[in-house]
Design a protein around this motif. Structure first.
Motif, PDB file in Angstrom:
ATOM      1  N   ASP A  33       0.882  -1.280   0.085  1.00 47.82           N
ATOM      2  CA  ASP A  33       0.028  -0.069   0.130  1.00 47.82           C
ATOM      3  C   ASP A  33       0.820   1.077  -0.015  1.00 47.82           C
ATOM      4  O   ASP A  33       1.968   1.235   0.742  1.00 47.82           O
ATOM      5  N   ASP A  34       0.577   2.193  -0.589  1.00 51.04           N
ATOM      6  CA  ASP A  34       1.331   3.415  -0.661  1.00 51.04           C
ATOM      7  C   ASP A  34       1.072   4.325   0.374  1.00 51.04           C
ATOM      8  O   ASP A  34       1.885   5.315   0.540  1.00 51.04           O
ATOM      9  N   ASP A  35       0.268   4.132   1.193  1.00 46.90           N
ATOM     10  CA  ASP A  35      -0.132   4.934   2.356  1.00 46.90           C
ATOM     11  C   ASP A  35       0.724   4.274   3.520  1.00 46.90           C
ATOM     12  O   ASP A  35       0.255   3.416   4.065  1.00 46.90           O
ATOM     13  N   ALA A  36       1.339   5.063   3.912  1.00 47.53           N
ATOM     14  CA  ALA A  36       2.472   4.498   5.154  1.00 47.53           C
ATOM     15  C   ALA A  36       1.626   4.250   6.158  1.00 47.53           C
ATOM     16  O   ALA A  36       1.807   3.062   6.938  1.00 47.53           O
ATOM     17  N   GLY A  37       0.607   4.950   6.663  1.00 46.59           N
ATOM     18  CA  GLY A  37      -0.414   4.771   7.758  1.00 46.59           C
ATOM     19  C   GLY A  37      -0.910   3.398   7.723  1.00 46.59           C
ATOM     20  O   GLY A  37      -1.078   2.653   8.840  1.00 46.59           O
ATOM     21  N   ILE A  38      -1.599   3.184   6.637  1.00 49.29           N
ATOM     22  CA  ILE A  38      -2.502   1.842   6.360  1.00 49.29           C
ATOM     23  C   ILE A  38      -1.329   0.720   6.234  1.00 49.29           C
ATOM     24  O   ILE A  38      -1.660  -0.224   7.063  1.00 49.29           O
ATOM     25  N   PRO A  45       1.180   4.679  -7.188  1.00 52.26           N
ATOM     26  CA  PRO A  45       1.733   5.620  -7.973  1.00 52.26           C
ATOM     27  C   PRO A  45       2.163   4.947  -9.088  1.00 52.26           C
ATOM     28  O   PRO A  45       2.219   5.490 -10.157  1.00 52.26           O
ATOM     29  N   ASP A  46       2.921   3.590  -8.971  1.00 55.26           N
ATOM     30  CA  ASP A  46       3.606   3.017 -10.159  1.00 55.26           C
ATOM     31  C   ASP A  46       3.008   1.818 -10.642  1.00 55.26           C
ATOM     32  O   ASP A  46       3.442   0.969 -11.222  1.00 55.26           O
ATOM     33  N   GLY A  47       1.676   1.858 -10.448  1.00 55.99           N
ATOM     34  CA  GLY A  47       0.735   0.671 -11.074  1.00 55.99           C
ATOM     35  C   GLY A  47      -0.370   0.374 -10.144  1.00 55.99           C
ATOM     36  O   GLY A  47      -0.621   0.955  -9.198  1.00 55.99           O
ATOM     37  N   THR A  48      -1.229  -0.539 -10.532  1.00 59.52           N
ATOM     38  CA  THR A  48      -2.293  -1.183  -9.864  1.00 59.52           C
ATOM     39  C   THR A  48      -2.416  -2.344  -9.110  1.00 59.52           C
ATOM     40  O   THR A  48      -1.294  -3.167  -9.590  1.00 59.52           O
ATOM     41  N   GLY A  49      -3.019  -2.653  -8.258  1.00 55.50           N
ATOM     42  CA  GLY A  49      -2.873  -4.154  -7.612  1.00 55.50           C
ATOM     43  C   GLY A  49      -3.232  -5.097  -8.464  1.00 55.50           C
ATOM     44  O   GLY A  49      -2.814  -6.147  -8.374  1.00 55.50           O
ATOM     45  N   ILE A  50      -4.091  -4.830  -9.495  1.00 55.50           N
ATOM     46  CA  ILE A  50      -4.458  -5.902 -10.474  1.00 55.50           C
ATOM     47  C   ILE A  50      -2.805  -6.269 -11.507  1.00 55.50           C
ATOM     48  O   ILE A  50      -2.880  -7.348 -11.733  1.00 55.50           O
ATOM     49  N   ASP A  51      -2.326  -5.113 -11.741  1.00 59.21           N
ATOM     50  CA  ASP A  51      -0.982  -5.303 -12.305  1.00 59.21           C
ATOM     51  C   ASP A  51      -0.160  -6.103 -11.746  1.00 59.21           C
ATOM     52  O   ASP A  51       0.645  -7.109 -12.161  1.00 59.21           O
ATOM     53  N   LEU A  52      -0.177  -5.822 -10.307  1.00 51.48           N
ATOM     54  CA  LEU A  52       0.825  -6.918  -9.279  1.00 51.48           C
ATOM     55  C   LEU A  52       0.155  -8.251  -9.271  1.00 51.48           C
ATOM     56  O   LEU A  52       1.188  -9.282  -9.278  1.00 51.48           O
ATOM     57  N   LEU A  53      -1.016  -8.193  -9.234  1.00 55.29           N
ATOM     58  CA  LEU A  53      -1.607  -9.665  -9.062  1.00 55.29           C
ATOM     59  C   LEU A  53      -1.052 -10.293 -10.320  1.00 55.29           C
ATOM     60  O   LEU A  53      -1.184 -11.811  -9.982  1.00 55.29           O
ATOM     61  N   GLU A  54      -1.485  -9.948 -11.377  1.00 53.67           N
ATOM     62  CA  GLU A  54      -1.269 -10.833 -12.577  1.00 53.67           C
ATOM     63  C   GLU A  54       0.256 -11.152 -12.650  1.00 53.67           C
ATOM     64  O   GLU A  54       0.480 -12.018 -13.116  1.00 53.67           O
ATOM     65  N   TRP A  55       1.136 -10.298 -12.257  1.00 52.38           N
ATOM     66  CA  TRP A  55       2.577 -10.791 -12.410  1.00 52.38           C
ATOM     67  C   TRP A  55       2.863 -11.803 -11.225  1.00 52.38           C
ATOM     68  O   TRP A  55       3.715 -12.655 -11.386  1.00 52.38           O
ATOM     69  N   ILE A  56       2.080 -11.659  -9.972  1.00 55.41           N
ATOM     70  CA  ILE A  56       2.412 -12.485  -8.974  1.00 55.41           C
ATOM     71  C   ILE A  56       1.915 -13.843  -9.557  1.00 55.41           C
ATOM     72  O   ILE A  56       2.723 -14.975  -9.021  1.00 55.41           O
ATOM     73  N   LYS A  57       0.944 -13.980 -10.180  1.00 58.64           N
ATOM     74  CA  LYS A  57       0.506 -15.177 -10.471  1.00 58.64           C
ATOM     75  C   LYS A  57       1.169 -15.914 -11.599  1.00 58.64           C
ATOM     76  O   LYS A  57       1.235 -17.297 -11.722  1.00 58.64           O
ATOM     77  N   GLN A  58       1.913 -15.201 -12.305  1.00 61.63           N
ATOM     78  CA  GLN A  58       3.128 -15.954 -13.233  1.00 61.63           C
ATOM     79  C   GLN A  58       4.278 -16.480 -12.471  1.00 61.63           C
ATOM     80  O   GLN A  58       4.734 -17.209 -12.924  1.00 61.63           O
ATOM     81  N   HIS A  59       4.348 -16.317 -11.140  1.00 60.75           N
ATOM     82  CA  HIS A  59       5.371 -16.723 -10.356  1.00 60.75           C
ATOM     83  C   HIS A  59       4.840 -17.756  -9.370  1.00 60.75           C
ATOM     84  O   HIS A  59       5.758 -18.758  -8.908  1.00 60.75           O
ATOM     85  N   ASP A  60       3.925 -17.627  -8.852  1.00 63.53           N
ATOM     86  CA  ASP A  60       3.281 -18.439  -7.904  1.00 63.53           C
ATOM     87  C   ASP A  60       1.519 -18.620  -7.990  1.00 63.53           C
ATOM     88  O   ASP A  60       0.839 -17.544  -7.334  1.00 63.53           O
ATOM     89  N   LYS A  61       1.162 -19.379  -8.695  1.00 64.84           N
ATOM     90  CA  LYS A  61      -0.435 -19.435  -9.314  1.00 64.84           C
ATOM     91  C   LYS A  61      -1.172 -19.682  -8.001  1.00 64.84           C
ATOM     92  O   LYS A  61      -2.396 -19.328  -7.901  1.00 64.84           O
ATOM     93  N   ALA A  62      -0.470 -20.277  -6.622  1.00 64.14           N
ATOM     94  CA  ALA A  62      -1.392 -20.706  -5.900  1.00 64.14           C
ATOM     95  C   ALA A  62      -1.647 -19.432  -4.762  1.00 64.14           C
ATOM     96  O   ALA A  62      -2.477 -19.679  -3.925  1.00 64.14           O
ATOM     97  N   LEU A  63      -0.910 -18.639  -4.889  1.00 60.85           N
ATOM     98  CA  LEU A  63      -0.720 -17.344  -4.077  1.00 60.85           C
ATOM     99  C   LEU A  63      -2.003 -16.714  -4.018  1.00 60.85           C
ATOM    100  O   LEU A  63      -2.736 -16.042  -4.756  1.00 60.85           O
ATOM    101  N   ALA A  64      -2.748 -16.707  -2.806  1.00 62.15           N
ATOM    102  CA  ALA A  64      -4.067 -16.001  -2.696  1.00 62.15           C
ATOM    103  C   ALA A  64      -3.744 -14.352  -2.203  1.00 62.15           C
ATOM    104  O   ALA A  64      -2.712 -14.158  -1.734  1.00 62.15           O
TER     105      ALA A  64
END
Length: 225
Positions: A32-37, A83-102
């Protein structure tokens, strides 16, 4: 803690993982880009016994994810707009490396289309900001269990494929022996144990029955036994 020299160092200082095993044995990545969260989520996860790492954006999350390919995460909690992308962008990338990760999305964006797209991409839950901690902890626990189940299924599938290759090799090396139809019944290796019985039809009136005690072994070792 070490001095922060960039987004990655700053995020690791907040939620960096220690060498000691966490009480739950689960590792969670918070993005998350919000440090407090980030601090709020990692604080409550640590109170529940999770080992956490935190990243301020997509790039930093990828770097953390790739730092130790053997130390896998059990769930990801991520924002949608960064700022540097969306969570969906990151999730699509993660699934290429670990399909099982929820993954769980925690965001203030309340669009229904976003929810649907997130679920199609592989997210297992979607929570609104401000974060309700009890709902978050429940979602993380369920996501970690889903990751565990999916990895067990992947391991079982890989084991069955390996057994199939071994069977082809064994049959090919003994052409005068096993002939006819061979049926194999299998269970996921995490549920296997006890005795193994295999029946091989050698002809109209001939059977080869293999009985073995394979307690403590995986599917491959049981088949070889």
């Amino acid at each position: 803690l070490r001095p922060a020299t960039g987004p990655l160092d700053h995020s690791l200082a907040e939620g960096g993982m220690s060498n000691a095993a966490s009480p739950t044995g689960k590792r969670i990545l918070v993005v998350d880009d919000d440090a407090g969260i980030r601090l709020l989520i990692t604080h409550h996860l640590k109170k529940k016994g999770y080992d956490t790492a935190a990243a301020a954006g997509v790039k930093a999350a990828k770097e953390i994810f790739l730092q130790d390919s053997q130390a896998r995460f059990d769930a990801v909690v991520m924002d949608y707009l960064m700022p540097d992308g969306t969570g969906i962008d990151l999730l699509e990338w993660i699934k290429q490396h670990d399909k099982a990760l929820a993954a769980i999305f925690v965001t203030g964006v309340g669009e229904r289309d976003l929810v649907k797209r997130s679920l199609r991409t592989g997210a297992c839950d979607f929570l609104d900001k401000p974060v309700q901690i009890q709902l978050l902890l429940q979602a993380v626990a369920e996501a970690a269990e889903q990751t565990k189940r999916q990895r067990a299924l992947q391991d079982a599938e890989s084991s069955v494929q390996e057994v199939g290759r071994l069977q082809q090799f064994m049959l090919g090396s003994n052409p005068a022996g096993l002939q006819g139809i061979i049926d194999i019944c299998w269970h996921p290796k995490h549920a296997a144990g006890g005795d193994l019985v295999n029946v091989f039809h050698l002809g109209a009136d001939r059977l080869l029955v293999v009985v073995a005690d394979v307690s403590g072994h995986d599917l491959k070792d049981g088949f070889l036994s």
